[in-house]
Design a protein around this motif. Structure first.
Motif, PDB file in Angstrom:
ATOM      1  N   HIS A 284     -21.339  14.745 -25.844  1.00  0.00           N
ATOM      2  CA  HIS A 284     -21.353  15.010 -27.284  1.00  0.00           C
ATOM      3  C   HIS A 284     -21.720  13.731 -28.019  1.00  0.00           C
ATOM      4  CE1 HIS A 284     -19.453  19.088 -27.648  1.00  0.00           C
ATOM      5  NE2 HIS A 284     -19.255  18.830 -26.361  1.00  0.00           N
ATOM      6  N   CYS A 285     -22.635  13.853 -28.973  1.00  0.00           N
ATOM      7  CA  CYS A 285     -23.135  12.696 -29.714  1.00  0.00           C
ATOM      8  C   CYS A 285     -22.633  12.713 -31.151  1.00  0.00           C
ATOM      9  CB  CYS A 285     -24.663  12.701 -29.708  1.00  0.00           C
ATOM     10  SG  CYS A 285     -25.381  12.589 -28.049  1.00  0.00           S
TER      11      CYS A 285
ATOM     12  N   PRO B 169     -27.418  20.144 -25.705  1.00  0.00           N
ATOM     13  CA  PRO B 169     -27.262  21.341 -26.529  1.00  0.00           C
ATOM     14  C   PRO B 169     -27.111  20.984 -28.005  1.00  0.00           C
ATOM     15  CG  PRO B 169     -25.821  21.412 -24.605  1.00  0.00           C
ATOM     16  CD  PRO B 169     -26.371  20.027 -24.681  1.00  0.00           C
ATOM     17  N   ALA B 170     -27.663  21.823 -28.869  1.00  0.00           N
ATOM     18  CA  ALA B 170     -27.581  21.568 -30.307  1.00  0.00           C
ATOM     19  C   ALA B 170     -26.134  21.443 -30.759  1.00  0.00           C
ATOM     20  CB  ALA B 170     -28.294  22.673 -31.069  1.00  0.00           C
ATOM     21  N   ALA B 171     -25.258  22.220 -30.167  1.00  0.00           N
ATOM     22  CA  ALA B 171     -23.841  22.199 -30.558  1.00  0.00           C
ATOM     23  C   ALA B 171     -23.155  20.893 -30.186  1.00  0.00           C
ATOM     24  CB  ALA B 171     -23.103  23.368 -29.918  1.00  0.00           C
ATOM     25  N   ASN B 172     -23.794  20.100 -29.334  1.00  0.00           N
ATOM     26  CA  ASN B 172     -23.205  18.826 -28.908  1.00  0.00           C
ATOM     27  C   ASN B 172     -23.625  17.662 -29.798  1.00  0.00           C
ATOM     28  OD1 ASN B 172     -22.405  20.430 -26.785  1.00  0.00           O
ATOM     29  ND2 ASN B 172     -23.003  18.996 -25.190  1.00  0.00           N
TER      30      ASN B 172
ATOM     31  N   GLU C 115     -14.907  17.697 -39.066  1.00  0.00           N
ATOM     32  CA  GLU C 115     -15.534  17.968 -37.774  1.00  0.00           C
ATOM     33  C   GLU C 115     -15.021  17.017 -36.699  1.00  0.00           C
ATOM     34  OE1 GLU C 115     -19.895  18.869 -35.793  1.00  0.00           O
ATOM     35  OE2 GLU C 115     -19.786  18.052 -37.831  1.00  0.00           O
ATOM     36  N   LEU C 116     -14.842  15.755 -37.058  1.00  0.00           N
ATOM     37  CA  LEU C 116     -14.333  14.785 -36.083  1.00  0.00           C
ATOM     38  C   LEU C 116     -12.876  15.050 -35.746  1.00  0.00           C
ATOM     39  CD1 LEU C 116     -14.854  12.160 -34.458  1.00  0.00           C
ATOM     40  CD2 LEU C 116     -14.076  10.897 -36.482  1.00  0.00           C
TER      41      LEU C 116
END
Length: 239
Positions: free
Chosen positions: A64-65, A96-99, A122-123
């Motif tokens: 995850h980025c 993945p876009a969600a990542n 979100e964080l």
């Protein structure tokens, strides 16, 4: 938490060997847990570093980025750290876009304060596994600038930054609270224009005046630098 200093011969070796270290560290994290959460950095060295990661064998489906900070400009603005990261790395790997957790852009329907609140939400209370940071000649990290109110904030989250001394004036930044709950914090620095700031950051300077001195990881704090950046450090520190 002690700070580790790694001095590389030049900028090219700093970028290449740090990319190797990142890949190895992510691999080790993924051997112990399902996901690895990494905060990416911008700046010229940061983007070179991301580009160097393209050829490394990594399981991007489990990575995850995030970002340490972001310029509050339109999503298509070339100044955005996230857009630069996509062009350098993320568009070239199977993440993945969600990542990919970009901070909101200025044209996403939020004002600056609402964008900070959305990014904070979100964080959540996540402790990042690895935070990559650059450092400015004024010793700022993320968008925490000397003398700015953001250097007072200890609560985890993302803050709105106004009147940044470095354009653009409106930005979003992780707080010291979020940076310092990360397991590993790596500050990557190149160039003799950063030498004075690095010397201050490696001392016991006040974080309000030298923000880079105030960041650390819970497991590891590492300064990865080239010889030019290390030129003003005491000889004993280079041993």
């Amino acid at each position: 938490m002690s700070r580790q200093l790694v001095v590389h011969a030049d900028r090219a070796s700093l970028v290449g060997e740090t990319a190797d270290r990142i890949a190895a560290t992510i691999g080790a994290v993924l051997a112990e847990q399902d996901e690895c959460h990494v905060a990416l950095t911008g700046g010229s060295v940061g983007i070179e570093l991301l580009a160097a990661l393209r050829g490394r064998a990594l399981d991007w489906s489990r990575i995850h980025c995030w970002w340490g900070d972001e310029r509050f400009v339109a999503a298509a603005d070339g100044e955005r750290n996230a857009l630069q990261a996509r062009e350098a790395l993320l568009d070239h790997v199977d993440v993945p876009a969600a990542n990919v957790h970009e901070m909101p852009a200025s044209d996403a329907g939020h004002d600056l304060d609402a964008a900070a609140a959305a990014a904070s939400g979100e964080l959540g209370d996540r402790a990042l596994d690895l935070v990559l940071l650059g450092m400015g000649p004024d010793a700022h990290v993320a968008s925490l600038f000397p003398g700015h109110d953001g250097t007072d904030v200890d609560e985890p989250g993302v803050i709105a930054v106004r009147d940044s001394p470095k354009p653009p004036p409106d930005r979003l930044s992780l707080t010291f609270g979020s940076l310092n709950r990360a397991r590993r914090v790596w500050i990557v620095v190149a160039g003799d224009d950063k030498a004075s700031a690095l010397a201050l950051a490696m001392s016991a300077a006040d974080r309000h005046e030298v923000p880079a001195a105030g960041v650390h990881g819970t497991q590891e704090t590492r300064y990865l630098v080239d010889r030019a950046a290390a030129s003003l450090l005491p000889d004993g520190m280079l041993d």
